[in-house]
Design an enzyme around this catalytic site. Structure first.
Site, PDB file in Angstrom:
ATOM      1  N   LEU A 101     -39.920   8.021 -19.639  1.00  0.00           N
ATOM      2  CA  LEU A 101     -40.201   7.006 -20.656  1.00  0.00           C
ATOM      3  C   LEU A 101     -39.342   5.751 -20.466  1.00  0.00           C
ATOM      4  CD1 LEU A 101     -41.418   6.256 -23.528  1.00  0.00           C
ATOM      5  CD2 LEU A 101     -39.344   7.263 -24.480  1.00  0.00           C
ATOM      6  N   ASP A 154     -39.490  -1.318 -40.196  1.00  0.00           N
ATOM      7  CA  ASP A 154     -39.242  -2.078 -41.426  1.00  0.00           C
ATOM      8  C   ASP A 154     -39.135  -1.126 -42.618  1.00  0.00           C
ATOM      9  OD1 ASP A 154     -38.884  -4.273 -43.042  1.00  0.00           O
ATOM     10  OD2 ASP A 154     -41.007  -4.797 -43.142  1.00  0.00           O
ATOM     11  N   HIS A 185     -30.277   1.791 -43.042  1.00  0.00           N
ATOM     12  CA  HIS A 185     -30.131   1.464 -41.616  1.00  0.00           C
ATOM     13  C   HIS A 185     -29.571   2.656 -40.848  1.00  0.00           C
ATOM     14  CE1 HIS A 185     -31.267  -2.562 -42.523  1.00  0.00           C
ATOM     15  NE2 HIS A 185     -30.140  -2.904 -43.123  1.00  0.00           N
TER      16      HIS A 185
HETATM   17  C1  FPP Z   1     -35.753  -3.340 -41.298  1.00  0.00           C
HETATM   18  O1  FPP Z   1     -35.186  -2.903 -42.471  1.00  0.00           O
HETATM   19  C2  FPP Z   1     -35.024  -3.112 -40.056  1.00  0.00           C
HETATM   20  C3  FPP Z   1     -34.082  -3.941 -39.474  1.00  0.00           C
HETATM   21  C4  FPP Z   1     -33.369  -4.999 -40.155  1.00  0.00           C
HETATM   22  C5  FPP Z   1     -33.768  -3.806 -38.079  1.00  0.00           C
HETATM   23  C6  FPP Z   1     -32.637  -2.863 -37.832  1.00  0.00           C
HETATM   24  C7  FPP Z   1     -33.174  -1.546 -37.549  1.00  0.00           C
HETATM   25  C8  FPP Z   1     -32.468  -0.451 -37.707  1.00  0.00           C
HETATM   26  C9  FPP Z   1     -31.065  -0.476 -38.190  1.00  0.00           C
HETATM   27  C10 FPP Z   1     -33.100   0.837 -37.346  1.00  0.00           C
HETATM   28  C11 FPP Z   1     -32.344   1.483 -36.250  1.00  0.00           C
HETATM   29  C12 FPP Z   1     -32.370   0.783 -34.997  1.00  0.00           C
HETATM   30  C13 FPP Z   1     -31.304   0.538 -34.180  1.00  0.00           C
HETATM   31  C14 FPP Z   1     -31.547   0.062 -32.840  1.00  0.00           C
HETATM   32  C15 FPP Z   1     -29.933   0.760 -34.568  1.00  0.00           C
HETATM   33  P1  FPP Z   1     -35.011  -3.959 -43.658  1.00  0.00           P
HETATM   34  O2  FPP Z   1     -33.574  -4.073 -43.958  1.00  0.00           O
HETATM   35  O3  FPP Z   1     -35.686  -5.246 -43.312  1.00  0.00           O
HETATM   36  O4  FPP Z   1     -35.791  -3.251 -44.830  1.00  0.00           O
HETATM   37  P2  FPP Z   1     -36.376  -3.944 -46.139  1.00  0.00           P
HETATM   38  O5  FPP Z   1     -37.518  -4.813 -45.701  1.00  0.00           O
HETATM   39  O6  FPP Z   1     -36.814  -2.783 -46.965  1.00  0.00           O
HETATM   40  O7  FPP Z   1     -35.276  -4.734 -46.794  1.00  0.00           O
END
Ligand code: FPP
Length: 255
Positions: free
Chosen positions: A141, A27, A44
């Protein structure tokens, strides 16, 4: 089954001095980007690179199972451009499969794709299937990506499957058989649940599997999470300091 474990620091699998199964709620990508004056998508993008580094670190530490919350069933409500961008990054993580394969990592997925009801684009499902197939005999893993995943949906899916087996006289309705009907029956209970960016919520993640897991919350935004942060979480787990957040003072009388 989970309640039967002797203590919360006893790993379900693995070497014993590290948690056998670490699960991570990644997060803070958006806030990381905003804090640097960048578009959310940059958070991201960096988050995907961080995930690849942390998978390597988990492997080096000897963790047997590492599960990451890549895309939730709730994430579909984000603006379409952001959803498309995040899905594109999933393709990137699957494209790292050759390196993971060389490192004996087994790639698994949990979520709607398992139940065949996913709305994910076919080209991404293809990358996912190829990653799972390529690495299916690996013994290192277990890296599981929760992809188009929601825990409540998983519980409904498992209930349907178990009822079907039960009606055909092939299963009793007990905890053990229920666990066998989850998306990934081989997945052991979570020993350490990590969430970045300071939020203290489960967000519909691994509700069945995490029932006894200590919850480590770090204020670090996911893109800044790294090997040292993972080691700090493992150290917190190892020393059993589950009563307070990282950085807080030790309670009196505890070592
Ligand atoms: C939280 O950031 C994360 C996500 C929405 C999930 C997606 C995760 C990624 C893109 C990391 C990489 C993983 C993969 C598998 C590509 P947020 O946008 O909720 O952050 P915020 O709470 O600060 O708005």
């Amino acid at each position: 089954m989970h309640e039967g474990r002797g203590s919360s620091t006893e790993p379900a699998c693995g070497r014993g001095d590290v948690p056998g199964h670490v699960a991570v709620i990644m997060d803070g990508n958006g806030r990381w980007a905003e804090s640097k004056g960048l578009p959310r998508t940059e958070g991201h993008r960096q988050g995907e690179a961080t995930l690849a580094d942390v998978v390597r670190a988990a492997d080096d530490l000897g963790i047997a199972w590492f599960t990451a919350y890549g895309f939730s069933t709730e994430n579909w409500t984000r603006p379409k451009l952001e959803v498309d961008f995040i899905l594109g990054l999933h393709k990137n993580i699957f494209r790292r499969r050759l390196e993971m394969h060389r490192n004996n990592v087994r790639i698994r997925c949990i979520g709607r794709p398992v139940s065949g009801t996913s709305r994910l684009p076919k080209r991404i499902l293809r990358e996912m299937d190829e990653s799972i197939e390529l690495t299916k005999s690996n013994t290192g893993l277990n890296f599981t990506l929760a992809f188009d995943y929601g825990s409540r949906e998983e519980l409904v899916y498992a209930t349907r499957r178990l009822l079907d087996l039960h009606r055909r006289g092939r299963a009793e309705i007990v905890e053990h058989t229920f666990a066998q009907c989850l998306y990934e029956p081989a997945m052991p209970p979570v020993d350490l649940l990590v969430r970045t960016s300071g939020e203290q919520r489960l967000s519909n993640f691994l509700l069945w599997q995490s029932v006894g897991a200590p919850f480590y919350v770090t204020p670090t935004y996911w893109p800044d999470f790294d090997r040292a942060e993972l080691e700090a979480a493992v150290e917190w787990w190892r020393t059993g300091r589950h009563g307070h957040l990282p950085g807080e003072r030790e309670p009196e009388g505890r070592t």
